[in-house]
Structures are given as structure tokens and as C-alpha cells.
Motif scaffolding. Structure first.
Motif, mmCIF file in Angstrom:
data_model
loop_
_atom_site.group_PDB
_atom_site.id
_atom_site.type_symbol
_atom_site.label_atom_id
_atom_site.label_comp_id
_atom_site.label_asym_id
_atom_site.label_seq_id
_atom_site.Cartn_x
_atom_site.Cartn_y
_atom_site.Cartn_z
ATOM 1 N N UNK A 23 -77.479 53.781 12.289
ATOM 2 C CA UNK A 23 -77.604 53.326 10.942
ATOM 3 C C UNK A 23 -78.401 52.135 10.724
ATOM 4 N N UNK A 24 -77.863 50.891 11.706
ATOM 5 C CA UNK A 24 -78.710 49.776 11.657
ATOM 6 C C UNK A 24 -80.084 49.935 12.035
ATOM 7 N N UNK A 25 -80.518 50.888 13.160
ATOM 8 C CA UNK A 25 -81.871 50.821 13.537
ATOM 9 C C UNK A 25 -82.628 51.529 12.214
ATOM 10 N N UNK A 26 -82.213 52.709 11.940
ATOM 11 C CA UNK A 26 -82.719 53.198 10.571
ATOM 12 C C UNK A 26 -83.021 52.351 9.654
ATOM 13 N N UNK A 27 -82.121 51.637 9.145
ATOM 14 C CA UNK A 27 -82.140 50.431 8.257
ATOM 15 C C UNK A 27 -83.482 49.579 8.338
ATOM 16 N N UNK A 28 -83.261 49.121 9.523
ATOM 17 C CA UNK A 28 -84.480 48.184 10.113
ATOM 18 C C UNK A 28 -85.898 48.903 10.045
ATOM 19 N N UNK A 29 -85.833 49.800 10.537
ATOM 20 C CA UNK A 29 -87.182 50.749 10.692
ATOM 21 C C UNK A 29 -87.650 51.068 9.165
ATOM 22 N N UNK A 30 -86.771 51.309 8.299
ATOM 23 C CA UNK A 30 -87.187 51.551 6.805
ATOM 24 C C UNK A 30 -87.891 50.301 6.235
ATOM 25 N N UNK A 31 -87.112 49.232 6.659
ATOM 26 C CA UNK A 31 -87.591 47.955 6.066
ATOM 27 C C UNK A 31 -88.892 47.462 6.704
ATOM 28 N N UNK A 32 -89.099 47.815 7.855
ATOM 29 C CA UNK A 32 -90.171 47.510 8.531
ATOM 30 C C UNK A 32 -91.360 48.253 8.067
ATOM 31 N N UNK A 62 -78.930 58.695 4.933
ATOM 32 C CA UNK A 62 -77.932 59.119 4.092
ATOM 33 C C UNK A 62 -76.865 59.964 4.787
ATOM 34 N N UNK A 63 -77.610 60.989 5.589
ATOM 35 C CA UNK A 63 -76.554 62.060 6.368
ATOM 36 C C UNK A 63 -75.667 61.068 7.520
ATOM 37 N N UNK A 64 -76.326 60.283 7.952
ATOM 38 C CA UNK A 64 -75.634 59.530 9.087
ATOM 39 C C UNK A 64 -74.501 58.680 8.305
ATOM 40 N N UNK A 65 -74.937 57.937 7.200
ATOM 41 C CA UNK A 65 -73.715 57.325 6.541
ATOM 42 C C UNK A 65 -72.946 58.213 6.002
ATOM 43 N N UNK A 66 -73.064 59.256 5.561
ATOM 44 C CA UNK A 66 -71.791 60.319 5.024
ATOM 45 C C UNK A 66 -71.075 60.657 6.055
ATOM 46 N N UNK A 67 -71.490 60.783 7.235
ATOM 47 C CA UNK A 67 -70.550 61.255 8.642
ATOM 48 C C UNK A 67 -70.017 59.863 8.811
ATOM 49 N N UNK A 68 -70.387 58.781 8.804
ATOM 50 C CA UNK A 68 -69.806 57.344 9.130
ATOM 51 C C UNK A 68 -68.808 57.259 8.018
ATOM 52 N N UNK A 155 -83.071 68.270 11.649
ATOM 53 C CA UNK A 155 -82.206 68.199 12.749
ATOM 54 C C UNK A 155 -80.981 67.357 12.560
ATOM 55 N N UNK A 156 -81.306 66.275 11.584
ATOM 56 C CA UNK A 156 -80.269 65.315 11.333
ATOM 57 C C UNK A 156 -79.165 66.186 10.553
ATOM 58 N N UNK A 157 -79.176 67.201 9.889
ATOM 59 C CA UNK A 157 -78.081 67.985 9.066
ATOM 60 C C UNK A 157 -77.289 68.670 10.228
ATOM 61 N N UNK A 158 -77.654 69.448 11.071
ATOM 62 C CA UNK A 158 -76.564 70.015 11.996
ATOM 63 C C UNK A 158 -75.927 68.989 12.848
ATOM 64 N N UNK A 159 -76.598 67.787 13.272
ATOM 65 C CA UNK A 159 -76.236 66.879 14.233
ATOM 66 C C UNK A 159 -74.802 66.284 13.355
ATOM 67 N N UNK A 160 -75.260 65.508 11.973
ATOM 68 C CA UNK A 160 -74.294 64.989 11.406
ATOM 69 C C UNK A 160 -73.155 65.858 10.892
ATOM 70 N N UNK A 161 -73.711 67.111 10.773
ATOM 71 C CA UNK A 161 -72.424 68.032 10.436
ATOM 72 C C UNK A 161 -71.302 68.043 11.732
ATOM 73 N N UNK A 162 -71.912 68.110 12.833
ATOM 74 C CA UNK A 162 -71.226 68.348 14.109
ATOM 75 C C UNK A 162 -70.388 67.012 14.236
ATOM 76 N N UNK A 163 -70.948 65.643 14.026
ATOM 77 C CA UNK A 163 -70.339 64.422 14.011
ATOM 78 C C UNK A 163 -69.278 64.335 12.850
ATOM 79 N N UNK A 164 -69.576 64.640 11.778
ATOM 80 C CA UNK A 164 -68.729 64.598 10.679
ATOM 81 C C UNK A 164 -67.461 65.748 10.924
#
Length: 181
Positions: A23-32, A62-68, A155-164
Motif C-alpha cells: 500500500x505504501x509503495x502504491x501510494x508513492x507510485x500514484x503520487x509520483x 483500494x482492494x489492498x486497503x480493503x483486505x488490510x 489480478x488484484x481481485x483474486x489476490x486480495x480476496x485470498x488475503x482477505x
């Protein structure tokens, strides 16, 4: 065995740390990306692909954050009823809430299984053949400006579904421990 030493709890914590880092990496990448977009537009040479990539990364975030949020029990909740219950009542209510989340995640997993249609993809031999046979374009649909296939972001959907699901099962294990006398 202490409830927090169970393998589900340890796995959930490890996944949670990975999600927080991602999530931190994604926020940084979006900002950049947004900063690069502003600078390039100001210089009169806009990088049009930065907007699209930023949007796709925001969806992944958003999906990573939802799982978190499931791991941290950080989703919005109304505390009126739990505040009026005793410890066992709160534990039973938490169990009911986590079971509801589990049902939702299992339904989402079923939808994702049907959408990604791995058996159909293997039978068809390629994403293009699957699209031709079933009109399922999940593996062939391109992004507008990046030239990538959207499946890499989806692919973020099935991965974050699994982590959730991992976080939810860990929470259910905690709930069951809290209900034991």
C-alpha cells in the motif's frame, strides 16, 4: 496455545505487513505519477498514460486497503450494540460479523472463479480463443493508453480476496477463542 500464536494469526500478520508495504509503495507510485503528469503538462508535453496508470493503481490500492481493513478490523462499524453487550455478547456479535464477511468473500471468490474461468482458459488454449468461444475478454481487454492487458490489474481481485480470506479466518479463530469458557 495462545490465540495469537496460532498459524492463522501469524499468517494474517505476515500478509498484513506485506499489504501495508505494498500500500505504501502504491501510494508513492500514484503520487509520483500524478506529479509527473503535472510537470509534463506544465512543460507542454503531457504524459497521457500517467492518468490511466494512476487510476488502475488506485483501484489496486483500494482492494489492498480493503483486505488490510479486514485484518485491522478497521472498516466502519456502529458501536451502539457492542457497547451495551458484555464480553461474551461482543464476542458472539464479532463472530456473526466475521461470518458475514466470510460469506461475502466466498461469494466474491465464486464470482471471480467464474469471471477468470481458468478451466475455460486451459481448454481454449489462449485468452483470444477463450474470448472467441465465450465472449469472456478478461485476458485480452487492453488498457487505452498503456498498451497492457487489464488482466494484470484485475489480478488484484483474486489476490486480495485470498488475503482477505486469510484475515477473516484468523478473525474467526480469534472469535471462537473469545467464546470459549
Amino acid at each position: 496455545m495462545a490465540p495469537d500464536s496460532h498459524i492463522l494469526q501469524r499468517l494474517s500478520r505476515a500478509v498484513m505487513r506485506a499489504e501495508a508495504a505494498l500500500g505504501g509503495v502504491l501510494v508513492g507510485a500514484i503520487l509520483m505519477l500524478l506529479l509527473a503528469n503535472v510537470v509534463s503538462r506544465t512543460a507542454g508535453r503531457p504524459l497521457i498514460w500517467t492518468d490511466e496508470l494512476a487510476v488502475h493503481l488506485m483501484v489496486v490500492l483500494a482492494f489492498v486497503g480493503a483486505s488490510l481493513g479486514i485484518a485491522l478490523r478497521g472498516h466502519m462499524a456502529i458501536g451502539l450494540l457492542p457497547d451495551r453487550l458484555g464480553p461474551r455478547g461482543r464476542a458472539a456479535l464479532a463472530l456473526l460479523a466475521d461470518l458475514s464477511v466470510l460469506v461475502f468473500l466466498l461469494a466474491l471468490a465464486l464470482i471471480l472463479w467464474r469471471w477468470f474461468d481458468l478451466p475455460g482458459l486451459l481448454r481454449a488454449g489462449s485468452g483470444a480463443a477463450l474470448a472467441e468461444q465465450s465472449f469472456n475478454f478478461v485476458y485480452t481487454d487492453p488498457t487505452n493508453t498503456l498498451g497492457l492487458r487489464k488482466v494484470w490489474f484485475w489480478l488484484a481481485l483474486p489476490l486480495t480476496c485470498a488475503t482477505a480470506l486469510v484475515h477473516c479466518l484468523a478473525a474467526l479463530h480469534r472469535d471462537m477463542g473469545a467464546l470459549r469458557p
